[in-house]
Design a protein around this motif. Sequence first.
Motif, PDB file in Angstrom:
ATOM      1  N   THR A 272    -126.394  24.379  -6.457  1.00 34.09           N
ATOM      2  CA  THR A 272    -125.929  24.457  -7.962  1.00 34.09           C
ATOM      3  C   THR A 272    -126.814  23.725  -9.027  1.00 34.09           C
ATOM      4  O   THR A 272    -126.750  23.006  -9.234  1.00 34.09           O
ATOM      5  CB  THR A 272    -124.103  24.834  -8.401  1.00 34.09           C
ATOM      6  OG1 THR A 272    -124.195  22.564  -8.276  1.00 34.09           O
ATOM      7  CG2 THR A 272    -123.766  24.461  -6.561  1.00 34.09           C
ATOM      8  N   LEU A 274    -124.205  22.234 -11.257  1.00 34.80           N
ATOM      9  CA  LEU A 274    -123.430  21.983 -12.032  1.00 34.80           C
ATOM     10  C   LEU A 274    -123.608  20.770 -12.427  1.00 34.80           C
ATOM     11  O   LEU A 274    -125.013  20.176 -12.138  1.00 34.80           O
ATOM     12  CB  LEU A 274    -122.149  21.457 -10.950  1.00 34.80           C
ATOM     13  CG  LEU A 274    -121.435  22.793 -10.171  1.00 34.80           C
ATOM     14  CD1 LEU A 274    -121.170  22.522  -9.410  1.00 34.80           C
ATOM     15  CD2 LEU A 274    -120.667  23.251 -11.022  1.00 34.80           C
ATOM     16  N   THR A 275    -123.068  20.197 -13.599  1.00 33.00           N
ATOM     17  CA  THR A 275    -123.501  18.735 -13.931  1.00 33.00           C
ATOM     18  C   THR A 275    -122.783  17.592 -13.060  1.00 33.00           C
ATOM     19  O   THR A 275    -121.915  17.576 -11.780  1.00 33.00           O
ATOM     20  CB  THR A 275    -122.823  18.344 -15.302  1.00 33.00           C
ATOM     21  OG1 THR A 275    -121.276  18.190 -15.517  1.00 33.00           O
ATOM     22  CG2 THR A 275    -123.021  19.919 -15.942  1.00 33.00           C
ATOM     23  N   ALA A 278    -119.752  16.843 -12.727  1.00 35.81           N
ATOM     24  CA  ALA A 278    -118.428  18.224 -11.898  1.00 35.81           C
ATOM     25  C   ALA A 278    -118.406  17.792 -11.208  1.00 35.81           C
ATOM     26  O   ALA A 278    -117.675  18.322 -10.119  1.00 35.81           O
ATOM     27  CB  ALA A 278    -119.401  19.707 -12.738  1.00 35.81           C
ATOM     28  N   VAL A 279    -120.008  17.189 -10.465  1.00 30.78           N
ATOM     29  CA  VAL A 279    -120.386  16.527  -8.843  1.00 30.78           C
ATOM     30  C   VAL A 279    -119.220  15.783  -8.508  1.00 30.78           C
ATOM     31  O   VAL A 279    -118.818  16.352  -7.654  1.00 30.78           O
ATOM     32  CB  VAL A 279    -121.556  16.859  -8.789  1.00 30.78           C
ATOM     33  CG1 VAL A 279    -122.286  16.326  -7.035  1.00 30.78           C
ATOM     34  CG2 VAL A 279    -122.714  17.980  -8.770  1.00 30.78           C
ATOM     35  N   ARG A 282    -116.011  16.961  -7.946  1.00 37.09           N
ATOM     36  CA  ARG A 282    -115.642  17.630  -7.382  1.00 37.09           C
ATOM     37  C   ARG A 282    -115.463  17.016  -5.242  1.00 37.09           C
ATOM     38  O   ARG A 282    -115.146  16.948  -4.353  1.00 37.09           O
ATOM     39  CB  ARG A 282    -116.472  18.678  -6.808  1.00 37.09           C
ATOM     40  CG  ARG A 282    -116.255  19.812  -7.513  1.00 37.09           C
ATOM     41  CD  ARG A 282    -117.141  21.230  -7.128  1.00 37.09           C
ATOM     42  NE  ARG A 282    -116.583  22.202  -8.098  1.00 37.09           N
ATOM     43  CZ  ARG A 282    -117.851  23.293  -7.956  1.00 37.09           C
ATOM     44  NH1 ARG A 282    -117.827  23.719  -6.837  1.00 37.09           N
ATOM     45  NH2 ARG A 282    -117.530  24.942  -8.470  1.00 37.09           N
ATOM     46  N   GLU A 317    -125.223  17.828 -20.065  1.00 30.32           N
ATOM     47  CA  GLU A 317    -124.386  17.254 -20.031  1.00 30.32           C
ATOM     48  C   GLU A 317    -124.259  16.281 -20.620  1.00 30.32           C
ATOM     49  O   GLU A 317    -125.256  15.697 -21.416  1.00 30.32           O
ATOM     50  CB  GLU A 317    -124.338  16.718 -18.660  1.00 30.32           C
ATOM     51  CG  GLU A 317    -123.779  15.564 -17.999  1.00 30.32           C
ATOM     52  CD  GLU A 317    -123.237  15.355 -16.463  1.00 30.32           C
ATOM     53  OE1 GLU A 317    -122.115  14.605 -16.291  1.00 30.32           O
ATOM     54  OE2 GLU A 317    -124.137  15.838 -15.903  1.00 30.32           O
TER      55      GLU A 317
END
Length: 327
Positions: A272, A274-275, A278-279, A282, A317
């Motif tokens: 992905t 994702l920054t 964000a990772v 999660r 980011e």
Amino acid sequence: MDVLADILRGLRARDAFLLRTVLDPPWSIRVCDAAPLSVTTVVRGGAWVVPDSGGPVPLGPGDVAVLRGPDPYTVADAPDTPPQVVIHPDQRCTTLDGRDLSTVMALGLRTWGTRPDAAAALLTGTYASSGAVGAGLLAALPPLVVLRADDGDLPVVALLAGELDRDEPGQEAVLDRLLDLLVIAVLRTWFARPGARAPGWYRAYPDPVVGRAVRLVQHDPAYPWTVAELAAATGTSRAAFARRFTALVGEPPMAFVTGWRLALAAELLHDTELTVTAVARRVGYGSPFALSAAFKRVRGVSPRAHRVAAGTPAATEITPRGVGDRR
């Protein structure tokens, strides 16, 4: 939660290479594509799989062979037939002296070989990547797994063969999902065999205490799990739970939690945009710096370095000075 449906998300096919090969004897194909996982099933006739690290294994109609890469192997009409074709990375196909055969032997939609009604017909699916979670599962496999046609009901083989002939909207996604189903069916049958060397967490799934704890972590890795929380969720004391978990899984509960989170993080960074922030959120880390520190300690590189190596673009980011991912 279905264990293989969840665990193999890192192994799912995404634009996987799928091909019907039709050949008349004598034929022999040397596969050097370095793919992490390949699946071959015989539709008509027979074949032999000859791994570099083991003896030749015959395949008959309906048999399925799963080969764990990246080691080369040979597929042929007989074990002693010399290779005539070499499959390179990116599925480039040549003769032994390097002459390209990709178009020379093309026989139409997803079909390659000498003639459509040749004596042998095989279906081959190749995964381009396994993901960090899928790789952990594949590491428990031998280099070659063979499931015989009478070992289990595999109707997906016929479905896959039929779908290869179709060219409709969404066809690639259909083929990817059918390939996933075939791999899941083979692995589920294989790991159910006595003596199969399945991962510790997989073997622990039937246990009412440890299996529940493993599923809780896998289902919600972002939750701030502790040994006490997992023990309470499974109705056991903290000490009894820790002993039982370690004995069945082969590592302490929090080591498993950390390993699972970092494996998921590695997949998200690879698959992905994702920054890192964000990772981190999660997979249960409070900040990108916390994820980076754990990731580098366990995997030897920072999340950003892992992403760069994978060639995955990252989202922009913005973090305060001095905070965030560090190499």
